[in-house]
Design an enzyme around this catalytic site. Structure first.
Site, short mmCIF file in Angstrom:
data_model
loop_
_atom_site.label_atom_id
_atom_site.label_comp_id
_atom_site.label_asym_id
_atom_site.label_seq_id
_atom_site.Cartn_x
_atom_site.Cartn_y
_atom_site.Cartn_z
N CYS A 112 0.84 -1.20 0.00
CA CYS A 112 0.00 0.00 0.00
C CYS A 112 0.88 1.26 0.00
O CYS A 112 0.64 2.20 -0.77
CB CYS A 112 -0.92 -0.03 1.22
N CYS A 113 1.92 1.27 0.85
CA CYS A 113 2.83 2.42 0.88
C CYS A 113 3.57 2.57 -0.45
O CYS A 113 3.81 3.68 -0.91
CB CYS A 113 3.85 2.29 2.01
N CYS A 196 -1.31 8.31 7.59
CA CYS A 196 -2.64 8.04 7.04
C CYS A 196 -3.61 7.66 8.15
O CYS A 196 -3.21 7.17 9.21
CB CYS A 196 -2.54 6.92 6.02
N CYS A 201 -2.28 2.30 10.67
CA CYS A 201 -1.17 3.10 10.13
C CYS A 201 -0.78 4.24 11.06
O CYS A 201 0.39 4.60 11.15
CB CYS A 201 -1.55 3.69 8.77
N CYS A 224 7.69 4.03 5.72
CA CYS A 224 6.86 3.82 4.54
C CYS A 224 7.69 3.39 3.33
O CYS A 224 7.17 2.86 2.36
CB CYS A 224 6.09 5.08 4.19
S1 SF4 Z 1 0.48 4.68 5.63
FE1 SF4 Z 1 -1.13 3.10 5.52
S2 SF4 Z 1 -2.79 3.89 4.19
FE2 SF4 Z 1 -0.94 5.21 3.96
S3 SF4 Z 1 0.03 4.42 2.15
FE3 SF4 Z 1 1.01 3.38 3.90
S4 SF4 Z 1 -0.18 1.50 4.31
FE4 SF4 Z 1 -1.36 2.80 2.88
#
Ligand code: SF4
Length: 234
Positions: A112-113, A196, A201, A224
């Site tokens: 996701c990051c 986020c 997170c 991240c």
């Molecule tokens: S902090 Fe969480 S929601 Fe944001 S990009 Fe990374 S995994 Fe995704």
């Protein structure tokens, strides 16, 4: 690498403003800042705008920011007349959903990051071809940041500059208080580091713990990926 080593020796005990002054003189119009408008970032922006009034600042809108963060970014941009550019992930959330399924941030936060933070910045770096990026990382924020150096090289060969590396949390907040700077209202709710909004997170930190201990708490993830792969002379 020899040049980097010399710079790091020179900047080991330098004031943040001196490092910024060197940066804008040595690399005019070839630098930019990345910021998520956290407290250290506000300090750095405050210093930078005294040197260059329209210094470019890039904000990565992951699509998962707290509304308070977006409102604070908009407010500071407006009130300080900042030159802020918002970048968004190339892959839409609909595509991410169809390719990787729901709640990717819970199941695979690294992916996701990568999709929502790392790839957009990497794409921007390639597109702009700037020589250096400055950010407000500090050594005291987390174990993963203890060995960072004031000037480092990223995977694209560009420089990453960290003027606040030697600052601690107390110094950041003392600067904010002294200059009466605005900050993200989420700090008042007990967040020490703001990323986020999904609770997996960003959560509130325990008093006395590392500033970033509320980030991906319990997931074994500390960064991240934006600042991984940095190299110095060591
Ligand atoms: S902090 Fe969480 S929601 Fe944001 S990009 Fe990374 S995994 Fe995704």
């Amino acid at each position: 690498m020899q040049e980097i080593q010399k710079l790091n020796e020179r900047f080991a005990a330098a004031e943040a403003e001196d490092i910024l002054g060197w940066m804008v003189r040595a690399l005019p119009y070839q630098t930019a800042m990345t910021s998520s408008f956290q407290a250290s970032g506000v300090v750095l922006i405050h210093m930078l705008r005294k040197i260059v009034f329209d210094f470019p600042i890039y904000f990565i809108d992951t699509g998962y920011h707290f509304p308070e963060t977006l409102e604070f970014k908009a407010r500071l941009t407006r009130e300080w007349k900042l030159n802020v550019h918002t970048i968004v992930p190339e892959m839409s959330k609909v595509e991410q959903l169809s390719l990787h399924g729901p709640r990717l941030f819970e199941r695979d936060p690294d992916l996701c990051c990568r999709l929502n933070k790392v790839d957009p910045l990497r794409g921007l770096q390639q597109e702009l071809g700037l020589k250096a990026w400055v950010s407000a990382l500090r050594r005291d924020q987390a174990e993963t940041r203890r060995n960072l150096r004031p000037v480092m090289i990223d995977e694209s060969g560009g420089l990453r500059i960290h003027p606040l590396l030697a600052w601690n949390r107390e110094r950041v907040w003392a600067y904010i208080e002294k200059h009466r700077l605005p900050t993200n209202p989420l700090y008042e709710q007990g967040y020490a580091s703001i990323g986020c909004f999904p609770p997996c997170c960003t959560s509130k930190s325990e008093p006395g713990s590392d500033e970033r201990s509320g980030r991906w708490a319990g997931k074994g993830k500390l960064e991240c990926g934006l600042h991984s792969h940095l190299k110095s002379e060591k």
